[in-house]
Design a protein around this motif. Sequence first.
Motif, short mmCIF file in Angstrom:
data_model
loop_
_atom_site.label_atom_id
_atom_site.label_comp_id
_atom_site.label_asym_id
_atom_site.label_seq_id
_atom_site.Cartn_x
_atom_site.Cartn_y
_atom_site.Cartn_z
N VAL A 23 13.82 -15.57 29.35
CA VAL A 23 12.84 -14.65 29.95
C VAL A 23 11.49 -14.81 29.26
O VAL A 23 10.44 -14.85 29.91
CB VAL A 23 13.34 -13.19 29.89
N ALA A 27 8.21 -16.15 31.15
CA ALA A 27 7.00 -15.32 31.19
C ALA A 27 5.81 -16.05 30.58
O ALA A 27 4.68 -15.89 31.04
CB ALA A 27 7.25 -14.01 30.47
N SER A 28 6.06 -16.85 29.56
CA SER A 28 4.95 -17.54 28.89
C SER A 28 4.25 -18.55 29.79
O SER A 28 3.09 -18.88 29.58
CB SER A 28 5.44 -18.22 27.61
N ILE A 31 1.67 -16.37 31.44
CA ILE A 31 1.28 -15.24 30.59
C ILE A 31 -0.14 -14.75 30.87
O ILE A 31 -0.41 -13.55 30.81
CB ILE A 31 1.47 -15.58 29.09
N ILE A 34 0.23 -12.46 33.78
CA ILE A 34 1.08 -11.31 33.47
C ILE A 34 0.32 -10.27 32.68
O ILE A 34 0.42 -9.08 32.95
CB ILE A 34 2.36 -11.77 32.73
N THR A 41 3.69 -6.39 32.10
CA THR A 41 4.01 -6.63 30.69
C THR A 41 4.99 -5.58 30.17
O THR A 41 5.92 -5.91 29.44
CB THR A 41 2.74 -6.64 29.83
N LEU A 44 8.50 -6.31 31.67
CA LEU A 44 9.14 -7.45 31.01
C LEU A 44 9.60 -7.08 29.61
O LEU A 44 10.70 -7.45 29.19
CB LEU A 44 8.19 -8.64 30.95
N SER A 151 12.93 -9.12 35.45
CA SER A 151 12.21 -10.36 35.13
C SER A 151 11.87 -11.14 36.39
O SER A 151 10.75 -11.65 36.54
CB SER A 151 13.03 -11.23 34.19
N ALA A 154 9.11 -9.34 38.28
CA ALA A 154 7.83 -9.47 37.56
C ALA A 154 7.27 -10.87 37.73
O ALA A 154 6.06 -11.04 37.99
CB ALA A 154 8.02 -9.15 36.08
N LEU A 155 8.09 -11.88 37.59
CA LEU A 155 7.60 -13.25 37.70
C LEU A 155 7.19 -13.60 39.12
O LEU A 155 6.24 -14.35 39.34
CB LEU A 155 8.65 -14.23 37.17
#
Length: 160
Positions: A23, A27-28, A31, A34, A41, A44, A151, A154-155
């Motif tokens: 995850v 996310a990175s 980022i 995000i 944020t 996550l 996750s 969010a992504l």
Amino acid sequence: MFEPWSEFNVAMAGATAALAGLVIVAASVNIAEIVKSRTLTARLLAGIAALLLALAVSALGLIPDIDGPWFGAAAVVASLLAAVFQVHATRLIATDPSPEDRARPLKYLVGFLPIFAYLAAGVLVWIGHPAGLYLAAAGCLLAIVSAVVVSWVALVEVLR
């Protein structure tokens, strides 16, 4: 009380640690996008906190000769720490200026499921009831499911 659960705890500790890492890596990749969102944020982070809660409680179950009160107390403390992140995410989502986000309580309620399961598990094991270990197992599975869902959402929202 914990010996029959050792293989489950080993599997869940490994799975939740790997998933938390995935995850973070996923996310990175996005980022920069995000961190532009107040809610992404926080969501996550709450999802990662749920996975770390599952990791911590699974690892607690592997400590040689740990007794019920120590395990239960540690599970309750870990659950309360994870709840801090979920409450923060919930507050941000609930006060989001976008009415469509505020209208979707499932966005934040799903994150409380593993926390409540672990709280109940901790209390039951603390008082000596082995059924709490079944709730801990449910909490672990709920943490995995909720973290993956949070996750993924969010992504995907980052790419809209």
